[in-house]
Design an enzyme around this catalytic site. Structure first.
Site, PDB file in Angstrom:
ATOM      1  N   HIS A 195      90.371  26.220 -33.357  1.00 38.19           N
ATOM      2  CA  HIS A 195      90.982  27.315 -34.119  1.00 38.19           C
ATOM      3  C   HIS A 195      89.993  28.455 -34.303  1.00 38.19           C
ATOM      4  CE1 HIS A 195      94.334  24.662 -35.230  1.00 38.19           C
ATOM      5  NE2 HIS A 195      93.407  23.733 -35.052  1.00 38.19           N
ATOM      6  N   ARG A 221      99.387  23.197 -32.944  1.00 35.81           N
ATOM      7  CA  ARG A 221      99.148  24.354 -32.074  1.00 35.81           C
ATOM      8  C   ARG A 221      97.953  24.142 -31.156  1.00 35.81           C
ATOM      9  NH1 ARG A 221      97.916  25.524 -37.441  1.00 35.81           N
ATOM     10  NH2 ARG A 221      96.098  26.778 -37.959  1.00 35.81           N
ATOM     11  N   HIS A 270      93.682  27.814 -29.868  1.00 42.25           N
ATOM     12  CA  HIS A 270      95.094  27.640 -29.480  1.00 42.25           C
ATOM     13  C   HIS A 270      95.730  28.982 -29.089  1.00 42.25           C
ATOM     14  CE1 HIS A 270      96.302  29.529 -33.232  1.00 42.25           C
ATOM     15  NE2 HIS A 270      95.261  28.879 -33.763  1.00 42.25           N
ATOM     16  N   GLU A 329      91.555  24.007 -38.507  1.00 37.63           N
ATOM     17  CA  GLU A 329      91.259  25.368 -38.961  1.00 37.63           C
ATOM     18  C   GLU A 329      90.621  25.329 -40.349  1.00 37.63           C
ATOM     19  OE1 GLU A 329      90.226  28.115 -38.708  1.00 37.63           O
ATOM     20  OE2 GLU A 329      91.841  29.382 -37.925  1.00 37.63           O
TER      21      GLU A 329
END
Ligand SMILES: O=C(O)[C@@H](CO)OP(=O)(O)O
Length: 248
Positions: free
Chosen positions: A182, A60, A9, A87
């Site tokens: 991520h 995100r 992101h 993440e």
């Protein structure tokens, strides 16, 4: 030969504030949105066309993916959001400032928490509102699968089965796949693809919103991989990520 595109992101509000983020659902900054636009333009200029997209359940990554696809005029493709691409869960560190944590515990300890393969930060209590079991977005997932903390090894153990069982069949069917994820869920995937050792993975950092292209053979072994875009800028952005965990 198959091709798959991965990107992290764009800059999030907590990247800007230098906080451990993990599963905290922070959105992109203005700069992060601009980074996503630039990534979309790069992919469009390079002639990429996607058939299917995978992303995490975090805003995100989803917003970066939407922005990239919008820029490419490809918002019509199916998008699969899935928690396996989230993440790494940062446990009790989530929310703390990385440089302040390094000033308190030392750069070396923070490097271990950030990058060691098998060392997880302290876990969250399951009563803690930060535990994903208390977040309705994860209500469809068995609670015993939801982490209270993770080391990269734990992240590998959820990302790689998802890659192999869900994503690879689309690649092998000839679909052009893009994955928005991520820093650490992509480190898990890159470690697997490139056979990076547990020691060497400490040195791998992934910059925000830089498309990373993998060319793969029929056994999903990399033939080559490369970032699109300016090599010097990417090297500087990668070094900046590495330095986020230092006291100064
Ligand atoms: O805070 C996080 O969740 C990650 C990614 O932003 O940070 P780090 O690079 O320190 O693993």
């Amino acid at each position: 030969m198959y091709k798959v595109v991965l990107f992290r992101h764009g800059e999030s509000q907590w990247n800007l504030e230098n906080r451990f983020t993990g599963w905290t659902d922070v959105d992109l900054t203005e700069n992060g949105r601009a980074e996503a636009v630039r990534a979309g333009k790069l992919l469009k200029e390079a002639g990429f066309k996607f058939d299917i997209a995978f992303t995490s359940l975090l805003t995100r990554a989803i917003r970066t993916l939407w922005t990239v696809l919008d820029e490419m005029g490809q918002m019509y493709i199916p998008v699969h959001p899935d928690w396996h691409l989230n993440e790494r869960h940062y446990g009790a560190l989530q929310g703390l400032n990385k440089a302040e944590t390094a000033a308190q515990y030392g750069d070396e300890q923070v490097l271990i928490w950030r990058r060691a393969y098998a060392v997880a930060p302290n876990p969250l209590d399951k009563e803690d509102p930060r535990w994903p079991g208390n977040d309705e977005r994860y209500a469809h997932i068995p609670k015993d699968l939801l982490p209270t903390t993770e080391c990269l090894k734990d992240t590998v153990e959820r990302v790689i089965p998802y890659w192999e069982e869900t994503i690879v069949p689309f690649i092998k069917a000839g679909q052009n796949v893009v994955i928005a994820a991520h820093g650490n869920s992509l480190r898990a995937l890159v470690k697997h693809l490139d056979h990076i050792s547990n020691d060497d993975i400490v040195n791998l950092n992934i910059p925000t919103a830089q498309p990373l292209v993998y060319e793969l053979d029929e056994r999903m072994k990399p033939i080559r991989s490369y970032y699109l875009g300016d090599a010097e800028a990417i090297a500087a952005a990668t070094a900046a990520v590495a330095n986020q965990g230092k006291a100064k």
